[in-house]
Scaffold this active site. Structure first.
Site, mmCIF file in Angstrom:
data_model
loop_
_atom_site.group_PDB
_atom_site.id
_atom_site.type_symbol
_atom_site.label_atom_id
_atom_site.label_comp_id
_atom_site.label_asym_id
_atom_site.label_seq_id
_atom_site.Cartn_x
_atom_site.Cartn_y
_atom_site.Cartn_z
ATOM 1 N N LYS A 116 16.157 34.938 39.255
ATOM 2 C CA LYS A 116 15.964 36.274 39.834
ATOM 3 C C LYS A 116 15.954 36.239 41.361
ATOM 4 O O LYS A 116 16.285 37.245 42.006
ATOM 5 C CB LYS A 116 14.665 36.893 39.317
ATOM 6 C CG LYS A 116 14.524 36.892 37.788
ATOM 7 C CD LYS A 116 15.634 37.642 37.095
ATOM 8 C CE LYS A 116 15.647 37.377 35.597
ATOM 9 N NZ LYS A 116 16.901 37.755 34.942
ATOM 10 N N GLU A 200 7.437 40.978 45.622
ATOM 11 C CA GLU A 200 8.053 42.271 45.931
ATOM 12 C C GLU A 200 6.965 43.317 46.151
ATOM 13 O O GLU A 200 5.878 43.192 45.604
ATOM 14 C CB GLU A 200 8.915 42.762 44.749
ATOM 15 C CG GLU A 200 10.238 42.084 44.580
ATOM 16 C CD GLU A 200 11.009 42.590 43.354
ATOM 17 O OE1 GLU A 200 12.137 42.148 43.158
ATOM 18 O OE2 GLU A 200 10.455 43.419 42.589
ATOM 19 N N ARG A 292 24.464 39.789 29.277
ATOM 20 C CA ARG A 292 24.641 39.781 27.820
ATOM 21 C C ARG A 292 24.843 41.212 27.323
ATOM 22 O O ARG A 292 24.692 42.161 28.092
ATOM 23 C CB ARG A 292 23.374 39.220 27.162
ATOM 24 C CG ARG A 292 22.148 40.088 27.460
ATOM 25 C CD ARG A 292 20.940 39.785 26.625
ATOM 26 N NE ARG A 292 19.894 40.776 26.823
ATOM 27 C CZ ARG A 292 18.976 40.746 27.786
ATOM 28 N NH1 ARG A 292 18.981 39.765 28.674
ATOM 29 N NH2 ARG A 292 18.070 41.699 27.884
HETATM 30 C C1 MV4 Z 1 8.482 45.921 38.918
HETATM 31 C C2 MV4 Z 1 7.612 47.025 38.801
HETATM 32 C C3 MV4 Z 1 7.165 47.603 39.969
HETATM 33 N N1 MV4 Z 1 7.540 47.126 41.162
HETATM 34 N N2 MV4 Z 1 8.831 45.476 40.136
HETATM 35 C C4 MV4 Z 1 8.643 44.813 34.272
HETATM 36 C C5 MV4 Z 1 9.632 43.969 33.529
HETATM 37 C C6 MV4 Z 1 10.558 43.395 34.539
HETATM 38 N N3 MV4 Z 1 11.913 43.497 34.072
HETATM 39 C C7 MV4 Z 1 10.323 44.163 35.780
HETATM 40 N N4 MV4 Z 1 9.155 44.984 35.576
HETATM 41 C C8 MV4 Z 1 8.615 45.706 36.599
HETATM 42 N N5 MV4 Z 1 8.968 45.305 37.841
HETATM 43 C C9 MV4 Z 1 8.352 46.074 41.220
HETATM 44 N N6 MV4 Z 1 8.689 45.605 42.416
HETATM 45 C C10 MV4 Z 1 7.247 47.460 37.538
HETATM 46 C C11 MV4 Z 1 7.732 46.805 36.430
HETATM 47 C C12 MV4 Z 1 7.259 47.339 35.190
HETATM 48 C C13 MV4 Z 1 8.097 47.908 34.278
HETATM 49 C C14 MV4 Z 1 9.462 47.931 34.497
HETATM 50 C C15 MV4 Z 1 10.296 48.496 33.592
HETATM 51 C C16 MV4 Z 1 9.769 49.048 32.444
HETATM 52 C C17 MV4 Z 1 8.428 49.016 32.184
HETATM 53 C C18 MV4 Z 1 7.574 48.451 33.096
HETATM 54 C C19 MV4 Z 1 6.216 48.444 32.827
HETATM 55 C C20 MV4 Z 1 5.395 47.870 33.738
HETATM 56 C C21 MV4 Z 1 5.904 47.321 34.908
#
Ligand code: MV4
Length: 460
Positions: A116, A200, A292
């Site tokens: 990442k 981040e 994917r």
């Molecule tokens: C984040 C975020 C807030 N700020 N990054 C969760 C899974 C991963 N793919 C990335 N995720 C998140 N990254 C920053 N900088 C909040 C989440 C996140 C989230 C993202 C997508 C769907 C559901 C979520 C639930 C909690 C937190």
């Protein structure tokens, strides 16, 4: 020319690939573990080879057995589906070495996007907006604190090898940072054998929007619009939609341009997804790429009228991607409910077991992708998704009504499933307004949980 495809997966996605191969005149070779002999993907494939005991580590993840099965069964390509070996760059390399076409992007692209931190760097270099944060892996707490203090709290610490939420920690202050940083490093080391983390700015209550792309080996890349995947619980998606109600055309145009730019920057071949977070002001940030086909590809297929898995196969076969961006447009509104063998009233505990009665819904605009049937035993060894119910309609309102109707028709007896929960969500006024963020499921339970009848019972 691909003649026979080995499908290195199980469940509904294995079935999905069998169907696409058949329509293209490609032979199919299923592989299965000892407990999956009765699965529909085994019965519907032209041939099948057992590759080992139930635990995935001894079967679906066992690269040498899968490659041996390909050799034995004379397959000239391998479709990895999602999960298992789908984003394992070493496996893609081994396929190349055996002269078997890995149906997906190159091992180099998988490797780069699987890290990442590297994926962020590719985005930054391509001028695609990323969340403010570190450009490199954070080596120690001191370096992390310096960056966190500079971007301002709250911050989120993520594993470089992560994705799907593992090893993610949020810190709201300098004091909290030190502790969360160490925990994140330790979790990352344990989960991925790689303690590398990055930092981040934490975006609160974002929308999770992802763009589907297709690219051929000749550098032609198109996008197929977006999916709203905000409705998740513990990073497990429950319901997905295409298009995203939250996006207006101007924002959609900007984000799709960014998605294509990024796919071009990594010379992407095959089907892939660019994940973005969108905040309430409409700022968008690239977070990660999935190299994917995804579970939720089906809502894009239904909304756009494009068979993504067939395109994966044609692209792997060296054909030109003849879709042109100007001819790709959103035709329908599509919604998918994941049907999991889980008890949503008992903290989503998995409920494997025997399905003693099964009836799948049908009718106009209804699609069911599932490998189960009446009498099927759900083994306890794999994830709990037993099917996907996808509907499409002219409008979101009509799609919601259709989904509710189809969920009411869906009969699965013998085990608990997420069908009742999905029904409740379809009737939820807050879902119906369309402003669902990643906070939705959390607040849904707070809003709908009935008071414990024990505590309010009055003696009669
Ligand atoms: C984040 C975020 C807030 N700020 N990054 C969760 C899974 C991963 N793919 C990335 N995720 C998140 N990254 C920053 N900088 C909040 C989440 C996140 C989230 C993202 C997508 C769907 C559901 C979520 C639930 C909690 C937190």
């Amino acid at each position: 020319m691909i003649r026979k495809v080995l499908i290195a997966n199980r469940g509904e996605i294995a079935l999905r690939v069998v169907r696409a191969c058949r329509e293209l005149g490609m032979k199919t070779l299923a592989v299965y573990s000892e407990v999956d002999e009765q699965s529909l993907h085994v019965q519907l494939a032209d041939e099948a080879i057992c590759i080992g005991p139930a635990p995935a580590i001894q079967s679906y993840l066992k690269t040498d057995r899968i490659l041996s099965a390909a050799e034995l069964g004379d397959a000239d390509a391998i479709h990895p589906g999602y999960g298992f070996l789908a984003e394992n760059p070493t496996f893609a390399e081994q396929c190349d070495a055996c002269n078997i076409k890995f149906i997906g992007p190159s091992s180099n692209t998988i490797r780069k996007m699987g890290d990442k931190v590297l994926a962020r760097q590719v985005a930054i270099r391509a001028n695609v907006p990323t969340v403010p944060g570190s450009e490199d892996t954070i080596l120690d707490e001191k370096m992390g604190l310096k960056i966190a203090n500079a971007i301002g709290y709250p911050v989120i610490i993520k594993a470089a090898a992560g994705g799907g939420g593992k090893g993610m920690r949020i810190a709201h202050s300098t004091v909290a940072f030190s502790k969360e940083f160490r925990t994140a490093q330790m979790e990352a080391e344990k989960a991925f054998n790689n303690g590398a983390v990055y930092v981040e700015k934490y975006i609160e209550e974002p929308h999770h929007i992802e763009f589907q792309i297709l690219g051929d080996r000749y550098g032609h890349i198109v996008h197929l619009g977006e999916r709203d995947c905000s409705l998740q619980r513990k990073y497990q998606k429950l319901i997905e939609e295409a298009p995203a109600t939250f996006l207006n055309d101007a924002l959609r145009a900007k984000m799709s341009k960014a998605a294509v730019k990024l796919a071009k920057a990594c010379e992407y071949e095959g089907a892939g997804t660019l994940e973005f977070l969108v905040d309430k002001h409409g700022n968008f940030y690239f977070i990660e790429m999935n190299a994917r086909i995804q579970v939720e590809h089906t809502v894009t297929e239904e909304a756009m009228g494009v068979d993504l898995v067939k395109w994966q196969l044609r692209i792997a076969n060296g054909e030109h991607l003849t879709l042109e961006q100007k001819n790709i447009r959103c035709r329908r509104h599509a919604i998918e409910c994941r049907i999991n063998a889980e008890d949503s009233e008992k903290n989503f505990v998995p409920c494997p077991g025997n399905i003693n009665l099964y009836y799948a819904p049908g009718g106009y605009g209804v699609r069911v992708d599932s490998h189960v049937y009446g009498g099927y035993d759900i083994p306890p060894y794999y994830d709990s998704m037993i099917g996907k119910l996808i509907v499409s309609a002219d409008t979101r309102e009509e799609a919601i009504e259709r989904m509710h109707r189809a969920l009411n028709e869906y009969i699965i007896r013998g085990i608990k499933t997420t069908i009742p929960l999905c029904k409740k969500i379809m009737q939820d006024p807050s879902f119906r307004t369309g402003n669902v963020t990643t906070k939705y499921v959390e607040t849904f339970f707070n809003r709908t949980v009935e008071p414990n009848s024990e505590t309010i019972k009055i003696h009669e």
